[in-house]
Enzyme design. Sequence first.
Site: not given
Length: 274
Positions: A94, A97-98
Amino acid sequence: MGAATDWVANFPGFPDGLSGFTLVERFRLQADRAGLVFAPAHIDRIRSHEMLFELEGGDQHWIARSAIIATGAYPVHLGVPGESKYRGRGVSYCATCDGPFFRGKEIAVIGGGDSAIQEAIYLSNLASRVTVIHRRALLRANQALQKIAFATPNIVFRWESILTEISGGENVTTIQTKSVTDGRLKSLDVQGVFLYVGLRPNSELVARLVDLDSQSAIITNPLMQTSVSGLFAAGDVRNTPLRQFVTSCADGAIAAQSALHFLERIESDPVRPS
Ligand code: NAP
């Protein structure tokens, strides 16, 4: 899409593209204004009996005459050595997200489809360099994404290569790739590895209830009706030929209309479920 990915370049009405999160926020605002009631919950179980659906999640419980499953899809894991060991320590599925953890760092993106190239473009705004590793010499991703990726100076490509190993100390430091043409092994120093080698439908919740295809996607007819009367499916979780925001939205509209017609039909039926 099941996950709100950045950057969305192919949603009608947004010629300059927009971020997946912004698009989803706008969906939410529009739904709120239309009076939709949201009940955030993790559903653990759906049962069907006597023409009713019973949904359970923690200590919450709902009874419905009809339901629409729109649980999306999840990224496939490759299963190479180091992949699970370094998950959360350099390995990710992701980018939104990261990605921010990899600001100024070297990253590898695995895959050549829409997800891989879309996320490589997003990550190129954060990382010093993004190396896309693809098993063929041609990308599967759509032309609009390809054009942006090829014009982005800090996106480079390692063609006809597969990922064979992820290694490091506490966190990822190196990956190894293998040429599919001559078998030559090469290493690459990276701090992040983002894998986008396909999606699998999140259909487990209804796997015992409805018919699935060989890819575990829920089989629907053009009205989004599953094999169980009153139960509909929409978006990436169903057997769709294209997994895009625009196709998921269209599925959702058809499923909602079909559910409404279903409810009207059973309401007018003299033998109604109690
Ligand atoms: P995908 O289209 O299935 O592409 C997967 C990529 O990973 C392909 O390039 C494939 O290579 C490669 N791959 C698969 N297995 C591999 C393996 N074992 N080793 C190395 N490489 C492997 O998956 P996706 O990109 O996640 O897209 C899924 C669906 O979502 C598609 O319908 C896509 O159009 C949609 N999507 C749309 C958007 C958008 O519209 N903006 C964004 C994201 C996703 P080959 O090419 O050689 O098969």
